[in-house]
Design a protein around this motif. Structure first.
Motif, short mmCIF file in Angstrom:
data_model
loop_
_atom_site.label_atom_id
_atom_site.label_comp_id
_atom_site.label_asym_id
_atom_site.label_seq_id
_atom_site.Cartn_x
_atom_site.Cartn_y
_atom_site.Cartn_z
N TRP A 286 -7.78 -17.12 7.30
CA TRP A 286 -6.69 -16.41 6.48
C TRP A 286 -8.87 -14.91 7.25
N THR B 158 0.20 -17.07 -0.68
CA THR B 158 -0.74 -16.35 -0.49
C THR B 158 -0.18 -14.76 -0.28
N TYR B 159 1.08 -14.66 0.74
CA TYR B 159 1.47 -13.15 1.48
C TYR B 159 1.00 -12.48 -0.46
N GLY C 254 2.39 -8.67 -1.24
CA GLY C 254 3.28 -8.62 -0.25
C GLY C 254 4.56 -8.20 -0.88
N VAL D 203 8.67 -11.03 5.47
CA VAL D 203 7.07 -10.40 4.42
C VAL D 203 6.75 -9.67 5.07
N VAL E 154 3.75 -7.31 4.00
CA VAL E 154 1.55 -7.15 3.67
C VAL E 154 1.18 -6.03 3.96
#
Length: 258
Positions: A134, A213-214, A219, A238, A240
């Motif tokens: 990331w 995580t998104y 997100g 998804v 973000v």
């Protein structure tokens, strides 16, 4: 430069921006795939992670690929592919656009980056691997002035009943705004309003790590899952919006970059 114009080892949108990799954290290094051997390692990991004999497709040639290596064991433990788009007008070239109607997403302003085939070696679960992955993504987003990071988050198998709680939570809390909402396009989809199982604990356990995580970054998702029998998955779109990521989360991501 976008799509097929991407040179291995760089990623950009106007032909000038480049994100500096590699990044190193402890025993791990994130870098671009720059050779046939690198791509072979990525494809081997993808096949293992997704339970396929071979996981290669035409979209691979359009993308920049990022690897995370264990420098001690000299092996690839995480990989993903990235497709930079100069604006929403280019979104029809993305993998997601083949199975989602993204006409509303296409109206958004600014560069976009599609993240695909994100996978982690099943025998390597050190949290530093994902942190570094990331962090690498953060450098790419910052370098390209990305406004929207998007992709597909996959659930194993094609039985929606296994994920009733997760889909219910997505429907209640994380649907895309109406003016950005992806619409159905695939031959077979599962609408989230078809099941109801209100169990927050089960919902989080059922969601894949990438999707969680998104969601921590603000997100939003499509209101349906695509049933993909070829990949033996259910996946959701998804998105973000970088401007909407909580500031505390941005600081954590950039702290790893240093």
């Amino acid at each position: 430069m976008t799509g097929a114009g991407c040179v291995p080892g760089t990623i950009g949108f106007s032909g000038t921006e480049q994100a500096a990799l590699p990044l190193v954290r402890g025993r791990y290094r994130a870098r671009y795939a720059v050779s046939a051997e690198d791509m072979a390692a990525a494809l081997e990991l993808r096949a293992r992670a997704f339970g396929r004999d071979v996981d290669a497709e035409p979209f691979d040639a359009l993308c920049t690929h990022v690897l995370v290596e264990d420098l001690t064991l000299e092996c690839v433990v995480c990989c993903c592919r990235l497709l930079p788009l100069a604006s929403g007008a280019d979104i029809g070239r993305s993998y997601a656009a083949q199975v989602y109607d993204l006409s509303l997403v296409a109206q958004m302003d600014g560069p976009m980056l599609e993240l695909g085939r994100f996978c982690l070696h099943p025998d390597h679960r050190d949290p530093d691997i994902l942190r570094l992955a990331w962090a690498a993504m953060t450098t790419l987003v910052d370098a390209g002035g990305v406004a929207l990071l998007f992709g597909c988050a996959s659930f194993a198998g094609t039985d929606p009943g296994r994920y009733a709680a997760a889909f219910d939570r997505l429907r209640e809390r994380h649907l895309a705004p109406a003016d950005r909402a992806p619409r159905p396009k695939a031959a077979e989809v599962h609408r989230f309003d078809a099941l109801s199982a209100k169990d927050p604990g089960a919902a989080l356990r059922q969601m894949p790590p990438l999707l969680r995580t998104y969601l921590t970054m603000g997100g939003w998702v499509s209101d349906h899952a695509v049933v993909d029998h070829e990949m033996n998955t259910l996946h959701v779109f998804v998105g973000v919006e970088i401007s909407s990521i909580p500031e505390a989360r941005k600081r954590l991501l950039r702290a790893v970059v240093g």
